[in-house]
Enzyme design. Structure first.
Site, short mmCIF file in Angstrom:
data_model
loop_
_atom_site.label_atom_id
_atom_site.label_comp_id
_atom_site.label_asym_id
_atom_site.label_seq_id
_atom_site.Cartn_x
_atom_site.Cartn_y
_atom_site.Cartn_z
N CYS A 286 31.58 -16.48 -53.36
CA CYS A 286 32.58 -17.10 -54.22
C CYS A 286 32.80 -18.56 -53.82
CB CYS A 286 33.87 -16.28 -54.18
SG CYS A 286 34.99 -16.62 -55.56
N HIS A 380 31.36 -10.79 -55.85
CA HIS A 380 31.85 -10.15 -54.63
C HIS A 380 31.08 -8.87 -54.34
CE1 HIS A 380 35.53 -12.54 -53.74
NE2 HIS A 380 35.40 -12.86 -55.01
N GLU A 382 31.33 -7.03 -51.83
CA GLU A 382 32.24 -6.06 -51.20
C GLU A 382 33.18 -5.41 -52.19
OE1 GLU A 382 35.02 -9.25 -51.92
OE2 GLU A 382 32.90 -9.19 -51.42
#
Length: 433
Positions: A286, A380, A382
């Site tokens: 990001c 992302h 995760e």
């Protein structure tokens, strides 16, 4: 028509209907946009009025994770899902160990400035829930507005772009909307500096590989994903001079964060020196991806309404580790800015991912010819929440760090052995009496 679309039976009792049946009414509230539109509703959470940047998220679940994501700092978060709060809010504590980082959610506090929902649930049901969304917002001094046609707000933001706004609560709701010059623009401030750690700290100190994290507003699940893969993680302030301590670590990670990446040019310039003179793995997500891109010579730009949700498809343009070129991955995203796609790309770099919806750059990587191991992704891996299509990118990164550490250790052993042999082979010269 849209009302009929969302008229399915609900398991949770709405806050507004509960208030009405209980004989009291929620305070009035209004959402004012700088472009002139206003939406009326009822207040929940903190009874205060605020300014912010109005954005929308298309995520269906994980409102608690979204609201605690530091990337939402300074923003009025509009949820497109009509019912929010139905599974409550969990107790936000966890151990500090090889499996966790002290919190269950993405940070200790609510990070967004306010929330806008169609229907907030007063009744909630989940085995981990300890309080309602309304009480949680009130406890963290965050206002909310319910009873708003969030579909209409979302269509406006899609057409005209992310817009500055104001949540007016109570008596303020009956006042005229603010003048254009009165709206506060959070992107003019260094929001990263507000959410980044002020002092370095270590997680899982007994880990087998040492990773430094430049904290631009790191989500907890990023740190959790590193420690669960055996890393000893040192979290550093966003503008920390990593170059000065680079040899203490086996890899560098750059986290997500809020606001305009131009506010973090200091970090990009520091990173450029590191990338030029350091050959260990570097991974950014990001905001971290944008910082890597700026260090490489790419420009960042502000998108019309950004990408915020859990269903953004990205196409891999190159293979690396678990990522295979030509495959589409579904990703979780939260960003307003992106890197510009240019031709030719800076020497030593290549596009890694591209967004299947808007063709924006979703990732860059160093080329094989560069001899570097550097990746950046706009999405992302995760998640938290969202799909886990690309979660193994963390495993790829840790594996590269371990391999570089192993090679460095072997090189050090060879050098030590060579030094000992040289010392032994030096002839002794007798000194005449």
């Amino acid at each position: 028509m849209f009302r009929q679309l969302y008229s399915l039976p609900r398991l949770s009792r709405s806050f507004a209907s509960h208030a009405s049946s209980s004989g009291f009414s929620l305070p009035p509230a209004a959402l004012h946009l700088k472009t002139g539109q206003s939406f009326n509703g009822r207040s929940f959470g903190a009874p205060k009025s605020i300014f912010g940047e109005t954005v929308f998220s298309t995520s269906i679940t994980s409102y608690t994770e979204s609201m605690t994501d530091p990337s939402y700092r300074g923003q009025i978060l509009v949820f497109t899902t009509p019912l929010i709060g139905n599974y409550g809010v969990p107790k936000n504590t966890a151990p500090f160990d090889s499996q966790d980082v002290g919190v269950i959610l993405e940070s200790q506090n609510i990070q967004c400035s306010a929330v806008v929902v169609s229907d907030v649930a007063e009744k909630f049901s989940h085995y981990l829930a300890v309080e309602s969304l309304a009480s949680w917002c009130k406890r963290y001094d965050v206002p909310g507005i319910t009873g708003v046609d969030t579909r209409a707000v979302t269509r406006l933001l899609r057409d005209q772009g992310t817009t500055l706004g104001r949540i007016a609560i109570g008596a303020d709701a009956s006042l005229p909307p603010p003048q254009e010059h009165e709206y506060w623009d959070p992107s003019l401030e260094n929001l990263v500096d507000q959410v980044s750690t002020k002092e370095p700290y270590v997680l899982n100190p007994s880990g087998s590989v040492k990773i430094a994290v430049l904290d631009f507003g790191a989500k907890a699940n990023i740190l959790r994903s590193l420690v669960r893969r055996g890393a000893a993680v040192t979290v550093l302030p966003w503008n920390y001079d990593f170059y000065a301590v680079r040899d203490q670590y086996d890899g560098l990670f750059l986290s997500n964060g809020p606001g305009d990446p131009a506010q973090c040019m200091e970090a990009a310039l520091n990173l450029r020196r590191t990338l030029n003179e350091w050959n260990k793995p570097v991974f950014g997500i990001c905001m971290g991806h944008q910082i890597i891109g700026m260090a490489a010579g790419l420009d960042a730009y502000r998108m019309t309404f950004g990408n915020r949700g859990h269903n953004q498809p990205v196409l891999a343009l190159a293979s690396a580790g678990s990522i295979k070129a030509g495959r589409v991955y579904v990703t979780s995203q939260n960003h307003q800015y992106a890197l510009k796609l240019q031709d030719p790309f800076p020497q030593g770099w290549e596009p890694f991912f591209i967004n299947c919806n808007d063709s924006s750059v979703e990732g860059i990587k160093s080329t094989a010819e560069s001899g570097k191991k550097v990746w950046g992704v706009q999405f992302h891996p995760e998640s938290a929440g969202g799909p886990l299509d690309t979660i193994e990118m963390f495993s790829d990164f840790i594996a590269e760090c371990k391999m570089h550490k192993h090679l460095a250790d072997n090189h050090a052993d060879v050098m030590d052995a060579h030094s000992m042999r040289t010392e032994i082979a030096v002839p002794r010269i007798a000194v005449a009496a």
